[in-house]
Write a protein that holds these residues in place. Structure first.
Motif, PDB file in Angstrom:
ATOM      1  N   GLN A  86       0.551  -1.656   0.150  1.00  0.00           N
ATOM      2  CA  GLN A  86      -0.204   0.052   0.238  1.00  0.00           C
ATOM      3  C   GLN A  86       1.080   1.419  -0.164  1.00  0.00           C
ATOM      4  OE1 GLN A  86      -3.935   0.229   2.704  1.00  0.00           O
ATOM      5  NE2 GLN A  86      -3.123  -1.942   2.848  1.00  0.00           N
ATOM      6  N   LEU A  87       1.989   1.384   0.549  1.00  0.00           N
ATOM      7  CA  LEU A  87       2.731   2.438   0.807  1.00  0.00           C
ATOM      8  C   LEU A  87       3.267   2.877  -0.452  1.00  0.00           C
ATOM      9  CD1 LEU A  87       4.190   1.862   4.097  1.00  0.00           C
ATOM     10  CD2 LEU A  87       3.098   4.276   3.622  1.00  0.00           C
ATOM     11  N   HIS A  88       3.527   1.556  -1.062  1.00  0.00           N
ATOM     12  CA  HIS A  88       4.521   1.617  -2.107  1.00  0.00           C
ATOM     13  C   HIS A  88       3.397   1.726  -3.273  1.00  0.00           C
ATOM     14  CE1 HIS A  88       5.505  -0.439  -5.709  1.00  0.00           C
ATOM     15  NE2 HIS A  88       6.458  -0.216  -5.708  1.00  0.00           N
ATOM     16  N   ASP A  89       2.501   1.287  -3.849  1.00  0.00           N
ATOM     17  CA  ASP A  89       1.460   1.940  -4.712  1.00  0.00           C
ATOM     18  C   ASP A  89       1.094   3.949  -4.310  1.00  0.00           C
ATOM     19  OD1 ASP A  89       1.825  -0.383  -5.567  1.00  0.00           O
ATOM     20  OD2 ASP A  89      -0.100  -0.999  -4.912  1.00  0.00           O
ATOM     21  N   ILE A  90       0.693   3.996  -3.240  1.00  0.00           N
ATOM     22  CA  ILE A  90       0.646   5.363  -3.181  1.00  0.00           C
ATOM     23  C   ILE A  90       1.728   6.268  -3.200  1.00  0.00           C
ATOM     24  CG2 ILE A  90      -0.100   6.900  -1.166  1.00  0.00           C
ATOM     25  CD1 ILE A  90      -1.605   4.550   0.560  1.00  0.00           C
ATOM     26  N   LYS A 110      19.089 -10.613  -2.477  1.00  0.00           N
ATOM     27  CA  LYS A 110      18.864 -11.691  -1.488  1.00  0.00           C
ATOM     28  C   LYS A 110      18.706 -11.158  -0.742  1.00  0.00           C
ATOM     29  CE  LYS A 110      22.203 -14.620  -3.207  1.00  0.00           C
ATOM     30  NZ  LYS A 110      23.675 -14.438  -3.717  1.00  0.00           N
ATOM     31  N   SER A 111      17.279 -10.383  -0.421  1.00  0.00           N
ATOM     32  CA  SER A 111      16.697  -9.823   0.878  1.00  0.00           C
ATOM     33  C   SER A 111      15.560  -9.831   0.729  1.00  0.00           C
ATOM     34  CB  SER A 111      17.194  -8.911   0.756  1.00  0.00           C
ATOM     35  OG  SER A 111      16.643  -7.980  -0.209  1.00  0.00           O
ATOM     36  N   ARG A 112      15.072  -9.914   1.711  1.00  0.00           N
ATOM     37  CA  ARG A 112      12.756  -9.945   1.394  1.00  0.00           C
ATOM     38  C   ARG A 112      12.711  -8.485   0.145  1.00  0.00           C
ATOM     39  NH1 ARG A 112      13.445 -11.004   6.267  1.00  0.00           N
ATOM     40  NH2 ARG A 112      12.753  -9.183   6.849  1.00  0.00           N
ATOM     41  N   ALA A 113      13.495  -7.254   0.630  1.00  0.00           N
ATOM     42  CA  ALA A 113      12.994  -6.031  -0.176  1.00  0.00           C
ATOM     43  C   ALA A 113      13.526  -6.804  -1.622  1.00  0.00           C
ATOM     44  CB  ALA A 113      13.764  -5.166   0.467  1.00  0.00           C
ATOM     45  N   GLU A 114      14.407  -7.425  -1.951  1.00  0.00           N
ATOM     46  CA  GLU A 114      14.929  -7.799  -3.959  1.00  0.00           C
ATOM     47  C   GLU A 114      13.434  -8.308  -3.622  1.00  0.00           C
ATOM     48  OE1 GLU A 114      17.839 -10.525  -5.949  1.00  0.00           O
ATOM     49  OE2 GLU A 114      18.035 -10.666  -4.250  1.00  0.00           O
ATOM     50  N   THR A 115      13.111  -9.499  -3.143  1.00  0.00           N
ATOM     51  CA  THR A 115      11.674 -10.259  -3.825  1.00  0.00           C
ATOM     52  C   THR A 115      10.399  -9.467  -3.914  1.00  0.00           C
ATOM     53  OG1 THR A 115      12.346 -12.015  -2.887  1.00  0.00           O
ATOM     54  CG2 THR A 115      10.505 -11.924  -3.530  1.00  0.00           C
ATOM     55  N   PHE A 116      10.169  -8.259  -2.755  1.00  0.00           N
ATOM     56  CA  PHE A 116       9.415  -7.328  -3.047  1.00  0.00           C
ATOM     57  C   PHE A 116       9.192  -6.889  -4.294  1.00  0.00           C
ATOM     58  CE2 PHE A 116       7.668  -3.163  -2.241  1.00  0.00           C
ATOM     59  CZ  PHE A 116       6.138  -3.785  -1.694  1.00  0.00           C
ATOM     60  N   TYR A 117      10.367  -6.141  -4.661  1.00  0.00           N
ATOM     61  CA  TYR A 117      10.577  -4.914  -5.780  1.00  0.00           C
ATOM     62  C   TYR A 117      10.243  -5.894  -7.119  1.00  0.00           C
ATOM     63  CZ  TYR A 117      11.598  -1.500  -2.756  1.00  0.00           C
ATOM     64  OH  TYR A 117      11.621  -0.356  -0.894  1.00  0.00           O
ATOM     65  N   ARG A 118      11.316  -7.105  -7.420  1.00  0.00           N
ATOM     66  CA  ARG A 118      10.755  -7.984  -8.648  1.00  0.00           C
ATOM     67  C   ARG A 118       9.505  -8.489  -8.838  1.00  0.00           C
ATOM     68  NH1 ARG A 118      15.647  -9.592 -10.129  1.00  0.00           N
ATOM     69  NH2 ARG A 118      17.196  -9.405  -9.058  1.00  0.00           N
ATOM     70  N   LYS A 119       8.636  -8.951  -7.536  1.00  0.00           N
ATOM     71  CA  LYS A 119       7.080  -9.000  -7.664  1.00  0.00           C
ATOM     72  C   LYS A 119       6.495  -7.549  -8.056  1.00  0.00           C
ATOM     73  CE  LYS A 119       3.504 -10.837  -4.851  1.00  0.00           C
ATOM     74  NZ  LYS A 119       3.174 -12.054  -3.573  1.00  0.00           N
ATOM     75  N   ALA A 120       6.818  -6.789  -7.329  1.00  0.00           N
ATOM     76  CA  ALA A 120       6.320  -5.388  -8.479  1.00  0.00           C
ATOM     77  C   ALA A 120       6.229  -5.152  -9.281  1.00  0.00           C
ATOM     78  CB  ALA A 120       6.708  -4.668  -6.754  1.00  0.00           C
ATOM     79  N   GLY A 121       7.066  -5.400 -10.119  1.00  0.00           N
ATOM     80  CA  GLY A 121       6.954  -5.412 -11.336  1.00  0.00           C
ATOM     81  C   GLY A 121       8.456  -4.384 -11.678  1.00  0.00           C
ATOM     82  N   TRP A 122       8.965  -4.529 -10.467  1.00  0.00           N
ATOM     83  CA  TRP A 122      10.306  -3.021 -11.295  1.00  0.00           C
ATOM     84  C   TRP A 122      11.539  -4.262 -11.940  1.00  0.00           C
ATOM     85  CZ3 TRP A 122      12.165   1.651  -8.439  1.00  0.00           C
ATOM     86  CH2 TRP A 122      10.872   2.432  -8.077  1.00  0.00           C
ATOM     87  N   PHE A 135      17.442  -1.076  -9.506  1.00  0.00           N
ATOM     88  CA  PHE A 135      15.771  -0.863 -10.115  1.00  0.00           C
ATOM     89  C   PHE A 135      14.848  -0.087 -10.516  1.00  0.00           C
ATOM     90  CE2 PHE A 135      15.404  -4.673  -6.389  1.00  0.00           C
ATOM     91  CZ  PHE A 135      15.934  -5.947  -7.063  1.00  0.00           C
ATOM     92  N   GLU A 136      14.814  -0.411 -11.663  1.00  0.00           N
ATOM     93  CA  GLU A 136      14.244   1.087 -11.838  1.00  0.00           C
ATOM     94  C   GLU A 136      12.833  -0.029 -12.349  1.00  0.00           C
ATOM     95  OE1 GLU A 136      17.781   3.503 -14.353  1.00  0.00           O
ATOM     96  OE2 GLU A 136      16.159   2.120 -15.776  1.00  0.00           O
ATOM     97  N   MET A 137      11.739   1.703 -12.448  1.00  0.00           N
ATOM     98  CA  MET A 137      10.456   1.859 -12.888  1.00  0.00           C
ATOM     99  C   MET A 137      10.348   2.918 -13.525  1.00  0.00           C
ATOM    100  SD  MET A 137       7.315  -0.116 -12.713  1.00  0.00           S
ATOM    101  CE  MET A 137       7.530  -0.822 -10.993  1.00  0.00           C
ATOM    102  N   THR A 138       9.526   2.278 -15.290  1.00  0.00           N
ATOM    103  CA  THR A 138       9.171   3.775 -15.976  1.00  0.00           C
ATOM    104  C   THR A 138       8.094   3.964 -15.580  1.00  0.00           C
ATOM    105  OG1 THR A 138       8.413   1.692 -17.397  1.00  0.00           O
ATOM    106  CG2 THR A 138      10.939   2.786 -17.112  1.00  0.00           C
ATOM    107  N   TYR A 139       7.808   5.025 -15.839  1.00  0.00           N
ATOM    108  CA  TYR A 139       6.535   5.755 -16.179  1.00  0.00           C
ATOM    109  C   TYR A 139       5.457   4.757 -17.029  1.00  0.00           C
ATOM    110  CZ  TYR A 139       2.247   8.937 -17.743  1.00  0.00           C
ATOM    111  OH  TYR A 139       1.134   8.604 -17.442  1.00  0.00           O
ATOM    112  N   ASN A 140       5.919   3.820 -18.074  1.00  0.00           N
ATOM    113  CA  ASN A 140       4.911   3.038 -18.661  1.00  0.00           C
ATOM    114  C   ASN A 140       4.670   2.092 -18.558  1.00  0.00           C
ATOM    115  OD1 ASN A 140       3.926   4.945 -21.012  1.00  0.00           O
ATOM    116  ND2 ASN A 140       5.858   4.489 -21.993  1.00  0.00           N
ATOM    117  N   ASP A 141       5.503   1.312 -17.554  1.00  0.00           N
ATOM    118  CA  ASP A 141       5.547   0.095 -16.744  1.00  0.00           C
ATOM    119  C   ASP A 141       4.475   0.668 -15.873  1.00  0.00           C
ATOM    120  OD1 ASP A 141       7.308  -1.055 -18.587  1.00  0.00           O
ATOM    121  OD2 ASP A 141       8.935  -1.019 -16.870  1.00  0.00           O
ATOM    122  N   TRP A 142       4.815   1.920 -15.086  1.00  0.00           N
ATOM    123  CA  TRP A 142       4.102   1.594 -13.765  1.00  0.00           C
ATOM    124  C   TRP A 142       2.523   1.818 -14.180  1.00  0.00           C
ATOM    125  CZ3 TRP A 142       3.501   0.249  -9.166  1.00  0.00           C
ATOM    126  CH2 TRP A 142       2.051   0.925  -8.150  1.00  0.00           C
TER     127      TRP A 142
END
Length: 150
Positions: A86-90, A110-122, A135-142
């Motif tokens: 929720q914090l990420h998406d807001i 190898k952290s939970r954060a790495e897994t979180f960001y991969r799952k979130a589409g980064w 990691f990067e997130m583009t406008y179009n990917d978001w």
């Protein structure tokens, strides 16, 4: 549970959350000062907090100046409850409402954060700092990700 915009008065509790984590631990907690937090909240970008029973249990901060996710942390006992997502998406909704510039972040491998960001589409784009994954997130990917979640 309340998620709201962070204010200067939240900084002490934000620091408590930041220093409670068991991964991506600061080598020296004095490296991130209250003044740093204030600058990121009031001049460089914006932040959000999650409160449960008047206690801040997580926060996120984005930096428009360097197009960076400066922080997204939860107290360990509040992980895996959907708060981070929720914090990420807001945060990303706000960021891409302000700019179409690609946003980046670094996190420990190898952290939970790495897994979180991969799952979130980064997208992993290399190495940052002292061996962190960049990691990067583009406008179009978001846009694509949020359109698929509707």
């Amino acid at each position: 549970m309340i998620i709201r915009e962070a204010v200067i008065q939240d900084i002490k509790q934000i620091q408590l959350v930041r220093n409670s984590v068991t991964e991506n631990v600061l080598s020296n907690p004095d490296l991130v000062t209250d003044q740093d937090c204030k600058e990121f909240l009031t001049q460089r970008g914006k932040g959000w907090v999650c409160e449960i029973n008047n206690e801040i249990v997580g926060f996120s901060i984005t930096d428009l100046k360097d197009n960076n996710i400066w922080a997204l942390f939860l107290k360990p006992e509040f992980e895996k409850k959907g708060i981070g997502k929720q914090l990420h998406d807001i945060m990303l909704d706000w960021y891409f409402n302000k700019t179409k510039n690609t946003v980046w972040l670094g996190t420990s491998p190898k952290s939970r954060a790495e897994t979180f960001y991969r799952k979130a589409g980064w997208t992993e784009t290399g190495i940052h700092g002292k061996g962190e994954i960049k990691f990067e997130m583009t406008y179009n990917d978001w846009l694509s990700k949020t359109a698929n979640n509707i």
